[in-house]
Design an enzyme around this catalytic site. Sequence first.
Site, mmCIF file in Angstrom:
data_model
loop_
_atom_site.group_PDB
_atom_site.id
_atom_site.type_symbol
_atom_site.label_atom_id
_atom_site.label_comp_id
_atom_site.label_asym_id
_atom_site.label_seq_id
_atom_site.Cartn_x
_atom_site.Cartn_y
_atom_site.Cartn_z
ATOM 1 N N LYS A 108 -3.420 -5.804 7.148
ATOM 2 C CA LYS A 108 -4.699 -5.731 6.414
ATOM 3 C C LYS A 108 -4.529 -4.947 5.105
ATOM 4 O O LYS A 108 -4.944 -5.405 4.047
ATOM 5 C CB LYS A 108 -5.791 -5.059 7.279
ATOM 6 C CG LYS A 108 -6.034 -5.763 8.616
ATOM 7 C CD LYS A 108 -7.143 -5.110 9.411
ATOM 8 C CE LYS A 108 -6.821 -3.717 9.928
ATOM 9 N NZ LYS A 108 -5.884 -3.695 11.064
ATOM 10 N N ARG B 15 -15.169 -2.149 12.843
ATOM 11 C CA ARG B 15 -14.302 -2.178 14.027
ATOM 12 C C ARG B 15 -15.115 -2.216 15.320
ATOM 13 O O ARG B 15 -14.519 -2.296 16.389
ATOM 14 C CB ARG B 15 -13.409 -0.932 14.037
ATOM 15 C CG ARG B 15 -12.013 -1.147 13.439
ATOM 16 C CD ARG B 15 -11.281 0.176 13.465
ATOM 17 N NE ARG B 15 -9.849 0.084 13.456
ATOM 18 C CZ ARG B 15 -9.077 0.155 12.371
ATOM 19 N NH1 ARG B 15 -9.614 0.249 11.181
ATOM 20 N NH2 ARG B 15 -7.767 0.129 12.490
ATOM 21 N N ARG C 246 7.220 1.472 10.239
ATOM 22 C CA ARG C 246 6.509 2.292 9.239
ATOM 23 C C ARG C 246 6.545 3.763 9.640
ATOM 24 O O ARG C 246 6.681 4.635 8.789
ATOM 25 C CB ARG C 246 5.071 1.805 9.084
ATOM 26 C CG ARG C 246 4.296 2.612 8.060
ATOM 27 C CD ARG C 246 2.955 2.011 7.722
ATOM 28 N NE ARG C 246 2.049 2.006 8.850
ATOM 29 C CZ ARG C 246 0.829 1.449 8.847
ATOM 30 N NH1 ARG C 246 0.413 0.826 7.761
ATOM 31 N NH2 ARG C 246 0.068 1.490 9.906
ATOM 32 N N ARG D 140 3.103 9.113 9.625
ATOM 33 C CA ARG D 140 1.864 8.879 10.390
ATOM 34 C C ARG D 140 2.129 9.056 11.873
ATOM 35 O O ARG D 140 2.915 8.304 12.463
ATOM 36 C CB ARG D 140 1.326 7.470 10.101
ATOM 37 C CG ARG D 140 0.387 7.429 8.922
ATOM 38 C CD ARG D 140 -0.143 6.040 8.673
ATOM 39 N NE ARG D 140 -0.971 5.523 9.752
ATOM 40 C CZ ARG D 140 -1.722 4.435 9.634
ATOM 41 N NH1 ARG D 140 -1.739 3.762 8.501
ATOM 42 N NH2 ARG D 140 -2.458 4.016 10.645
ATOM 43 N N ARG E 152 -3.934 1.945 20.509
ATOM 44 C CA ARG E 152 -4.633 1.348 19.353
ATOM 45 C C ARG E 152 -4.872 -0.147 19.589
ATOM 46 O O ARG E 152 -5.943 -0.667 19.267
ATOM 47 C CB ARG E 152 -3.805 1.563 18.078
ATOM 48 C CG ARG E 152 -3.813 3.012 17.637
ATOM 49 C CD ARG E 152 -2.701 3.299 16.654
ATOM 50 N NE ARG E 152 -2.831 2.600 15.393
ATOM 51 C CZ ARG E 152 -1.855 2.535 14.488
ATOM 52 N NH1 ARG E 152 -0.689 3.120 14.723
ATOM 53 N NH2 ARG E 152 -2.044 1.895 13.366
HETATM 54 P P1 B4P Z 1 -0.651 -2.564 7.373
HETATM 55 O O1 B4P Z 1 -1.086 -3.670 6.496
HETATM 56 O O2 B4P Z 1 -0.579 -1.259 6.707
HETATM 57 O O3 B4P Z 1 -1.525 -2.356 8.679
HETATM 58 P P2 B4P Z 1 -3.078 -2.304 8.859
HETATM 59 O O4 B4P Z 1 -3.413 -3.525 9.638
HETATM 60 O O5 B4P Z 1 -3.788 -2.136 7.544
HETATM 61 O O6 B4P Z 1 -3.288 -0.889 9.537
HETATM 62 P P3 B4P Z 1 -3.882 -0.071 10.731
HETATM 63 O O7 B4P Z 1 -4.860 -0.864 11.539
HETATM 64 O O8 B4P Z 1 -2.707 0.504 11.404
HETATM 65 O O9 B4P Z 1 -4.593 1.182 10.107
HETATM 66 P P4 B4P Z 1 -5.976 1.769 9.667
HETATM 67 O O10 B4P Z 1 -5.580 2.615 8.552
HETATM 68 O O11 B4P Z 1 -7.020 0.737 9.424
HETATM 69 O O12 B4P Z 1 0.723 -2.996 7.971
HETATM 70 C C1 B4P Z 1 1.471 -2.229 8.882
HETATM 71 C C2 B4P Z 1 2.967 -2.320 8.572
HETATM 72 O O13 B4P Z 1 3.429 -3.656 8.638
HETATM 73 C C3 B4P Z 1 3.332 -1.821 7.180
HETATM 74 O O14 B4P Z 1 4.454 -1.007 7.280
HETATM 75 C C4 B4P Z 1 3.628 -3.084 6.402
HETATM 76 O O15 B4P Z 1 4.599 -2.867 5.407
HETATM 77 C C5 B4P Z 1 4.151 -4.002 7.466
HETATM 78 N N1 B4P Z 1 3.852 -5.405 7.184
HETATM 79 C C6 B4P Z 1 2.698 -5.896 6.680
HETATM 80 N N2 B4P Z 1 2.767 -7.242 6.542
HETATM 81 C C7 B4P Z 1 4.002 -7.611 7.018
HETATM 82 C C8 B4P Z 1 4.680 -8.873 7.159
HETATM 83 N N3 B4P Z 1 4.132 -10.030 6.791
HETATM 84 N N4 B4P Z 1 5.933 -8.879 7.691
HETATM 85 C C9 B4P Z 1 6.509 -7.704 8.059
HETATM 86 N N5 B4P Z 1 5.938 -6.481 7.943
HETATM 87 C C10 B4P Z 1 4.696 -6.437 7.414
HETATM 88 O O16 B4P Z 1 -6.486 2.634 10.924
HETATM 89 C C11 B4P Z 1 -5.861 3.813 11.396
HETATM 90 C C12 B4P Z 1 -6.791 4.591 12.346
HETATM 91 O O17 B4P Z 1 -7.969 5.048 11.619
HETATM 92 C C13 B4P Z 1 -7.395 3.841 13.536
HETATM 93 O O18 B4P Z 1 -6.519 3.809 14.653
HETATM 94 C C14 B4P Z 1 -8.674 4.676 13.814
HETATM 95 O O19 B4P Z 1 -8.391 5.843 14.532
HETATM 96 C C15 B4P Z 1 -9.154 5.083 12.427
HETATM 97 N N6 B4P Z 1 -10.154 4.164 11.864
HETATM 98 C C16 B4P Z 1 -9.983 3.434 10.713
HETATM 99 N N7 B4P Z 1 -11.076 2.690 10.470
HETATM 100 C C17 B4P Z 1 -11.948 2.927 11.488
HETATM 101 C C18 B4P Z 1 -13.250 2.415 11.802
HETATM 102 N N8 B4P Z 1 -13.844 1.501 11.034
HETATM 103 N N9 B4P Z 1 -13.872 2.866 12.929
HETATM 104 C C19 B4P Z 1 -13.292 3.786 13.709
HETATM 105 N N10 B4P Z 1 -12.061 4.300 13.477
HETATM 106 C C20 B4P Z 1 -11.383 3.878 12.366
#
Ligand code: B4P
Length: 190
Positions: free
Chosen positions: A14, A89, A128, A134, A146
């Site tokens: 995302k 979420r 990561r 993290r 998660r």
């Molecule tokens: P990202 O793109 O960074 O992952 P994400 O889905 O955005 O992140 P996530 O769900 O973990 O975190 P968030 O900050 O929202 O990709 C992950 C990795 O994969 C990276 O290293 C990237 O380089 C790699 N990658 C991406 N695309 C790739 C591909 N095509 N091929 C290979 N590798 C690839 O949430 C973190 C925490 O915050 C939650 O657990 C919760 O505690 C809290 N939180 C956030 N929002 C909340 C909400 N709305 N309500 C309640 N709690 C919340």
Amino acid sequence: MLNLVLFGPPGAGKGTQSNLLIERYNLVHLSTGDILRGEIADKTALGLEAKTLMDKGNLVPDEVVIGMISSKLDNNPNAKGFIFDGFPRTTAQAKALDNLLEEKGTSISAMLSLKVEDEELIRRLLARGENSGRVDDQDESIIANRINEYNNKTAPLKDYYSAQNKLSEIEGAGSIENIASRLNEVIDTL
Ligand code: B4P
């Protein structure tokens, strides 16, 4: 306005894809994960409360994240549109977002849901965690929690947006560029 919900399990890409979409479509990026990590870095009271939950892989309370999004919307009155990354979420968050946007005379254009297998999510997040510092990316049992939180509380939102005819599911495995092209194809039809 173009208002997109970028959706998917933790590690689905995302944040990665949001960074490309904001450039291409000139949108404001609202990532609740990034905002919360900013609060933690600044050692605010909200950040301290959030850190304990995030480090275990639990969701932060709805009222906290809804309040954060509400003030970010108010702070960007001239935006051409928003990408909501990691928000909503829960169903309570989705309803609150609909109400906030309605007050501004706009609505969600589409939910783009990235589909990725659990093994690939775990591999990406552990990779990561090796450099990011993290805590929630460094331990397989926290990552499992998660994914569990996602399956129980977040995945049902697909039904919420599907009922409004706004859900598009996109394959989230493959190269970052190929996934970006798939997303662009869907957005260009909106
Ligand atoms: P990202 O793109 O960074 O992952 P994400 O889905 O955005 O992140 P996530 O769900 O973990 O975190 P968030 O900050 O929202 O990709 C992950 C990795 O994969 C990276 O290293 C990237 O380089 C790699 N990658 C991406 N695309 C790739 C591909 N095509 N091929 C290979 N590798 C690839 O949430 C973190 C925490 O915050 C939650 O657990 C919760 O505690 C809290 N939180 C956030 N929002 C909340 C909400 N709305 N309500 C309640 N709690 C919340």
